[in-house]
Write an enzyme that holds these catalytic residues in place. Structure first.
Site, PDB file in Angstrom:
ATOM      1  N   ALA A  11     -10.090   4.795   0.271  1.00  0.00           N
ATOM      2  CA  ALA A  11     -10.774   4.312  -0.933  1.00  0.00           C
ATOM      3  C   ALA A  11     -11.483   5.463  -1.635  1.00  0.00           C
ATOM      4  O   ALA A  11     -11.403   5.596  -2.866  1.00  0.00           O
ATOM      5  CB  ALA A  11     -11.762   3.212  -0.568  1.00  0.00           C
ATOM      6  N   LEU A  27       0.088   1.274  -6.385  1.00  0.00           N
ATOM      7  CA  LEU A  27      -0.362   0.026  -7.004  1.00  0.00           C
ATOM      8  C   LEU A  27      -1.881  -0.091  -7.018  1.00  0.00           C
ATOM      9  O   LEU A  27      -2.448  -0.672  -7.941  1.00  0.00           O
ATOM     10  CB  LEU A  27       0.268  -1.170  -6.300  1.00  0.00           C
ATOM     11  CG  LEU A  27       1.789  -1.258  -6.434  1.00  0.00           C
ATOM     12  CD1 LEU A  27       2.342  -2.364  -5.563  1.00  0.00           C
ATOM     13  CD2 LEU A  27       2.193  -1.461  -7.878  1.00  0.00           C
ATOM     14  N   GLY A  28      -2.556   0.454  -6.007  1.00  0.00           N
ATOM     15  CA  GLY A  28      -4.018   0.422  -5.991  1.00  0.00           C
ATOM     16  C   GLY A  28      -4.594   1.191  -7.166  1.00  0.00           C
ATOM     17  O   GLY A  28      -5.508   0.715  -7.846  1.00  0.00           O
ATOM     18  N   LYS A  29      -4.055   2.373  -7.417  1.00  0.00           N
ATOM     19  CA  LYS A  29      -4.522   3.170  -8.560  1.00  0.00           C
ATOM     20  C   LYS A  29      -4.219   2.461  -9.867  1.00  0.00           C
ATOM     21  O   LYS A  29      -5.084   2.361 -10.743  1.00  0.00           O
ATOM     22  CB  LYS A  29      -3.873   4.554  -8.541  1.00  0.00           C
ATOM     23  CG  LYS A  29      -4.345   5.446  -9.663  1.00  0.00           C
ATOM     24  CD  LYS A  29      -3.754   6.832  -9.565  1.00  0.00           C
ATOM     25  CE  LYS A  29      -4.293   7.713 -10.678  1.00  0.00           C
ATOM     26  NZ  LYS A  29      -3.765   9.080 -10.576  1.00  0.00           N
ATOM     27  N   LEU A  33      -8.974   7.559  -3.531  1.00  0.00           N
ATOM     28  CA  LEU A  33      -8.462   6.823  -4.697  1.00  0.00           C
ATOM     29  C   LEU A  33      -9.491   6.828  -5.822  1.00  0.00           C
ATOM     30  O   LEU A  33      -9.185   7.205  -6.954  1.00  0.00           O
ATOM     31  CB  LEU A  33      -8.112   5.381  -4.306  1.00  0.00           C
ATOM     32  CG  LEU A  33      -7.807   4.441  -5.470  1.00  0.00           C
ATOM     33  CD1 LEU A  33      -6.551   4.873  -6.213  1.00  0.00           C
ATOM     34  CD2 LEU A  33      -7.665   3.016  -4.971  1.00  0.00           C
ATOM     35  N   TYR A  34     -10.710   6.413  -5.514  1.00  0.00           N
ATOM     36  CA  TYR A  34     -11.715   6.261  -6.566  1.00  0.00           C
ATOM     37  C   TYR A  34     -12.126   7.589  -7.182  1.00  0.00           C
ATOM     38  O   TYR A  34     -12.319   7.684  -8.395  1.00  0.00           O
ATOM     39  CB  TYR A  34     -12.937   5.522  -6.031  1.00  0.00           C
ATOM     40  CG  TYR A  34     -12.621   4.152  -5.475  1.00  0.00           C
ATOM     41  CD1 TYR A  34     -11.622   3.351  -6.020  1.00  0.00           C
ATOM     42  CD2 TYR A  34     -13.315   3.653  -4.384  1.00  0.00           C
ATOM     43  CE1 TYR A  34     -11.326   2.102  -5.496  1.00  0.00           C
ATOM     44  CE2 TYR A  34     -13.023   2.390  -3.864  1.00  0.00           C
ATOM     45  CZ  TYR A  34     -12.029   1.631  -4.425  1.00  0.00           C
ATOM     46  OH  TYR A  34     -11.749   0.401  -3.908  1.00  0.00           O
ATOM     47  N   GLN A  61       0.836  -1.199   0.000  1.00  0.00           N
ATOM     48  CA  GLN A  61       0.000   0.000   0.000  1.00  0.00           C
ATOM     49  C   GLN A  61       0.873   1.253   0.000  1.00  0.00           C
ATOM     50  O   GLN A  61       2.004   1.239   0.470  1.00  0.00           O
ATOM     51  CB  GLN A  61      -0.924  -0.012   1.222  1.00  0.00           C
ATOM     52  CG  GLN A  61      -1.965  -1.093   1.150  1.00  0.00           C
ATOM     53  CD  GLN A  61      -2.878  -1.102   2.358  1.00  0.00           C
ATOM     54  OE1 GLN A  61      -3.001  -0.123   3.085  1.00  0.00           O
ATOM     55  NE2 GLN A  61      -3.550  -2.236   2.578  1.00  0.00           N
ATOM     56  N   GLY A  62       0.325   2.321  -0.563  1.00  0.00           N
ATOM     57  CA  GLY A  62       1.017   3.603  -0.575  1.00  0.00           C
ATOM     58  C   GLY A  62       2.077   3.730  -1.658  1.00  0.00           C
ATOM     59  O   GLY A  62       2.865   4.675  -1.638  1.00  0.00           O
TER      60      GLY A  62
END
Length: 148
Positions: free
Chosen positions: A120, A88-90, A123-124, A84-85
């Protein structure tokens, strides 16, 4: 986005995603991977996938498309606490959006966010998801992404 790979989960690789861990406190925002996989076994419209970056398994996601209008959802996404951070989530979300729009030939994707999950939410909304002013049966806020 180029360093993110998405692989379907099956009986031979399922064990690999079960080692993904959340940071303390995040478990209140999402079901466990075991619960997600069980749900996907009960409803084959769900597509559970493993998210990889280079040689590392960095996350899990589940998406699906339902009904005659092909209402399409990214229902779950989990990035392992150790990854995280790092963006990678994006990157994973952008990859999933690309895969989903091609797989289902859709222009809209939905997801929901539990109240208080600001990471979240940030990010979204940064990606372009917009609150629809609706909530799902669990009280989660529903967001929509429209392909331009």
């Amino acid at each position: 986005m180029n360093d993110i790979y998405v692989t379907a989960i099956n009986d031979t690789n399922e064990y690999m995603v079960k080692s993904i861990k959340l940071k303390p406190g995040q478990e209140k925002f999402i079901e466990t991977i075991e619960e997600c996989l069980e749900e996907a076994k009960l409803d084959p419209q769900w597509r559970p996938v493993m998210i990889q970056s280079k040689e590392h398994i960095v996350g899990f996601a589940m998406y699906g498309s339902f009904g005659p209008n092909k209402e399409t959802w990214i229902d779950r996404i989990i990035i392992d606490r150790d990854f995280q951070g790092k963006g990678l989530g994006k990157n994973a979300m952008l990859k999933l959006i690309d895969i989903i729009t091609k797989e289902y030939d859709v222009k809209e994707i939905y997801l929901s966010i539990i109240e208080g999950n600001e990471i979240a939410y940030n990010l979204y909304t940064t990606i372009g998801f917009v609150y629809t002013n609706e909530k799902d049966p669990n009280g989660e806020r529903i967001f929509n992404y429209t392909i331009k």
